[in-house]
Design a protein around this motif. Structure first.
Motif, PDB file in Angstrom:
ATOM      1  N   ILE A   1     146.752 -22.122 -15.996  1.00 25.91           N
ATOM      2  CA  ILE A   1     145.806 -21.236 -16.170  1.00 25.91           C
ATOM      3  C   ILE A   1     145.903 -19.991 -15.602  1.00 25.91           C
ATOM      4  CG2 ILE A   1     143.258 -20.600 -15.479  1.00 25.91           C
ATOM      5  CD1 ILE A   1     142.866 -23.914 -15.478  1.00 25.91           C
ATOM      6  N   VAL A   2     146.715 -19.771 -14.471  1.00 27.43           N
ATOM      7  CA  VAL A   2     147.133 -18.581 -13.711  1.00 27.43           C
ATOM      8  C   VAL A   2     148.480 -18.584 -13.783  1.00 27.43           C
ATOM      9  CG1 VAL A   2     147.051 -17.217 -11.694  1.00 27.43           C
ATOM     10  CG2 VAL A   2     145.216 -18.753 -12.308  1.00 27.43           C
ATOM     11  N   PRO A   3     149.183 -17.941 -14.911  1.00 25.09           N
ATOM     12  CA  PRO A   3     150.796 -17.865 -14.935  1.00 25.09           C
ATOM     13  C   PRO A   3     151.369 -16.977 -14.062  1.00 25.09           C
ATOM     14  CG  PRO A   3     149.775 -16.861 -16.578  1.00 25.09           C
ATOM     15  CD  PRO A   3     148.732 -17.275 -16.094  1.00 25.09           C
ATOM     16  N   ASN A   4     150.806 -15.915 -13.394  1.00 26.71           N
ATOM     17  CA  ASN A   4     151.340 -14.874 -12.685  1.00 26.71           C
ATOM     18  C   ASN A   4     151.506 -15.701 -11.249  1.00 26.71           C
ATOM     19  OD1 ASN A   4     151.171 -12.791 -10.499  1.00 26.71           O
ATOM     20  ND2 ASN A   4     151.464 -11.656 -12.433  1.00 26.71           N
ATOM     21  N   VAL A   5     152.702 -15.521 -10.682  1.00 32.69           N
ATOM     22  CA  VAL A   5     153.062 -16.128  -9.298  1.00 32.69           C
ATOM     23  C   VAL A   5     152.299 -15.372  -8.414  1.00 32.69           C
ATOM     24  CG1 VAL A   5     154.955 -16.525  -7.612  1.00 32.69           C
ATOM     25  CG2 VAL A   5     155.316 -17.108 -10.002  1.00 32.69           C
ATOM     26  N   GLU A   6     152.425 -14.083  -8.135  1.00 28.74           N
ATOM     27  CA  GLU A   6     151.604 -13.381  -7.232  1.00 28.74           C
ATOM     28  C   GLU A   6     150.291 -13.424  -7.287  1.00 28.74           C
ATOM     29  OE1 GLU A   6     152.652  -9.475  -6.602  1.00 28.74           O
ATOM     30  OE2 GLU A   6     154.771  -9.579  -6.647  1.00 28.74           O
TER      31      GLU A   6
ATOM     32  N   LYS B   1     148.463 -32.947 -10.343  1.00 28.88           N
ATOM     33  CA  LYS B   1     148.044 -32.498 -11.413  1.00 28.88           C
ATOM     34  C   LYS B   1     146.960 -31.328 -11.606  1.00 28.88           C
ATOM     35  CE  LYS B   1     146.929 -33.381 -15.871  1.00 28.88           C
ATOM     36  NZ  LYS B   1     145.911 -32.358 -16.153  1.00 28.88           N
ATOM     37  N   MET B   2     146.166 -31.274 -10.578  1.00 29.76           N
ATOM     38  CA  MET B   2     145.353 -30.043 -10.197  1.00 29.76           C
ATOM     39  C   MET B   2     146.276 -28.651 -10.088  1.00 29.76           C
ATOM     40  SD  MET B   2     142.201 -31.263  -8.257  1.00 29.76           S
ATOM     41  CE  MET B   2     141.136 -29.905  -8.404  1.00 29.76           C
ATOM     42  N   LEU B   3     147.337 -28.781  -9.328  1.00 31.07           N
ATOM     43  CA  LEU B   3     148.058 -27.615  -9.020  1.00 31.07           C
ATOM     44  C   LEU B   3     148.907 -27.394 -10.411  1.00 31.07           C
ATOM     45  CD1 LEU B   3     150.078 -28.505  -5.669  1.00 31.07           C
ATOM     46  CD2 LEU B   3     148.267 -26.647  -6.168  1.00 31.07           C
ATOM     47  N   LYS B   4     149.311 -28.277 -11.184  1.00 27.07           N
ATOM     48  CA  LYS B   4     149.870 -27.947 -12.506  1.00 27.07           C
ATOM     49  C   LYS B   4     148.956 -27.440 -13.396  1.00 27.07           C
ATOM     50  CE  LYS B   4     152.391 -30.289 -16.388  1.00 27.07           C
ATOM     51  NZ  LYS B   4     152.794 -31.587 -16.878  1.00 27.07           N
ATOM     52  N   ASP B   5     147.684 -27.857 -13.555  1.00 30.41           N
ATOM     53  CA  ASP B   5     146.746 -27.134 -14.446  1.00 30.41           C
ATOM     54  C   ASP B   5     146.347 -25.656 -13.757  1.00 30.41           C
ATOM     55  OD1 ASP B   5     146.469 -29.412 -15.578  1.00 30.41           O
ATOM     56  OD2 ASP B   5     144.716 -30.246 -14.812  1.00 30.41           O
TER      57      ASP B   5
ATOM     58  N   ASN C   1     137.668 -18.344 -13.948  1.00 28.39           N
ATOM     59  CA  ASN C   1     137.111 -17.608 -15.228  1.00 28.39           C
ATOM     60  C   ASN C   1     136.261 -18.578 -15.856  1.00 28.39           C
ATOM     61  OD1 ASN C   1     138.357 -15.181 -14.582  1.00 28.39           O
ATOM     62  ND2 ASN C   1     140.139 -15.710 -16.058  1.00 28.39           N
ATOM     63  N   ASN C   2     135.334 -19.151 -14.914  1.00 27.07           N
ATOM     64  CA  ASN C   2     134.145 -20.078 -15.618  1.00 27.07           C
ATOM     65  C   ASN C   2     134.829 -21.456 -16.113  1.00 27.07           C
ATOM     66  OD1 ASN C   2     132.076 -18.209 -14.891  1.00 27.07           O
ATOM     67  ND2 ASN C   2     132.775 -17.056 -16.731  1.00 27.07           N
TER      68      ASN C   2
ATOM     69  N   TYR D   1     135.181 -23.362  -4.978  1.00 22.45           N
ATOM     70  CA  TYR D   1     136.075 -22.288  -5.149  1.00 22.45           C
ATOM     71  C   TYR D   1     136.020 -21.510  -6.580  1.00 22.45           C
ATOM     72  CZ  TYR D   1     137.865 -24.141  -0.987  1.00 22.45           C
ATOM     73  OH  TYR D   1     138.230 -24.640   0.345  1.00 22.45           O
ATOM     74  N   LYS D   2     135.241 -20.428  -6.670  1.00 16.02           N
ATOM     75  CA  LYS D   2     135.353 -19.484  -8.134  1.00 16.02           C
ATOM     76  C   LYS D   2     136.031 -18.465  -7.948  1.00 16.02           C
ATOM     77  CE  LYS D   2     130.588 -21.471  -9.253  1.00 16.02           C
ATOM     78  NZ  LYS D   2     129.225 -21.006  -9.656  1.00 16.02           N
ATOM     79  N   ILE D   3     136.952 -18.338  -8.941  1.00 10.27           N
ATOM     80  CA  ILE D   3     137.767 -17.233  -9.091  1.00 10.27           C
ATOM     81  C   ILE D   3     137.677 -16.779 -10.458  1.00 10.27           C
ATOM     82  CG2 ILE D   3     140.214 -16.685  -9.133  1.00 10.27           C
ATOM     83  CD1 ILE D   3     139.596 -19.818  -7.486  1.00 10.27           C
ATOM     84  N   ASN D   4     137.479 -15.168 -10.358  1.00  9.68           N
ATOM     85  CA  ASN D   4     137.538 -14.285 -11.419  1.00  9.68           C
ATOM     86  C   ASN D   4     138.257 -13.389 -11.567  1.00  9.68           C
ATOM     87  OD1 ASN D   4     134.302 -15.611 -11.386  1.00  9.68           O
ATOM     88  ND2 ASN D   4     134.754 -15.405 -13.522  1.00  9.68           N
TER      89      ASN D   4
END
Length: 205
Positions: A103-108, A95-99, A84-85, A148-151
């Motif tokens: 940012i994306v709390p939904n597991v699926e 650390k990146m996985l934790k961040d 999301n920009n 990788y850009k995810i929106n």
């Protein structure tokens, strides 16, 4: 004591500015203003269909657990993740996985993104480029980096744009170098209740 606190605060601010400058400098290496060409849909149809089928199968397997795909954030090339920009700061993988999880709390959603946002997904873009431009095999690929850009879209879909930028050098000195760099890109939209929509694009210059 106050003087020491002031010095510590100044030192902390300096480190934060330095980290920001380093991150921005690193990110600039992933920017390219080239004109992209969409791969011919007829030529790429079989590749796209088999890719979607393969990666959706991987995603369905992941859903039986809370795990992410093992290839996620595990690229052999330097890489960036933008959600999301917002840039996930380049750090060690944990650390990146934790961040990312923050940012994306939904597991699926995390599992879905991890399935596609990795080098194996980008590999399909490269195979598509080779099928359309076999002359690329005459070059040595160097300085590869992935973005990788995810929106998250308003209709509940997830849009993922996976990009690889690489420089080129000729393998044989007798071969006339026509290209110095290339980019490959796979764009996929993953709707909540419909089949994924996908396309490949590239540039060579």
């Amino acid at each position: 004591m106050e003087g020491r606190k002031s010095i510590l605060k100044m030192d902390q601010n300096f480190r934060q500015r330095m980290n920001k400058n380093i991150q921005e400098s690193y990110a600039n290496d992933f920017i390219d203003e080239s004109t992209w060409t969409v791969s011919d849909q007829l030529n790429s149809f079989n590749n796209i269909q088999s890719t979607i089928k393969h990666f959706q199968k991987k995603y369905e397997f992941l859903k039986s657990s809370n795990d992410l795909d093992n290839d996620f954030m595990n690229d052999t090339n330097p890489f960036l993740f933008v959600v999301n920009n917002g840039l996930i700061s380049v750090n060690n993988r944990n650390k990146m996985l934790k961040d990312f999880k923050t940012i994306v709390p939904n597991v699926e959603f995390r599992q879905l993104i991890s399935t596609y946002a990795n080098q194996k997904f980008l590999r399909q873009s490269y195979l598509q480029l080779i099928s359309e431009h076999p002359e690329i095999d005459q070059y040595q690929i160097k300085h590869s980096r992935n973005i990788y850009k995810i929106n998250f879209l308003d209709d509940g879909s997830v849009k993922l744009v996976a990009t690889n930028l690489s420089d080129l050098d000729v393998k044989n000195d007798n071969y006339i170098q026509k290209y110095k760099s290339f980019g490959i890109r796979a764009t996929i939209i993953l709707p909540p209740n419909a089949s994924p929509i996908m396309k490949y694009s590239y540039f060579m210059k």
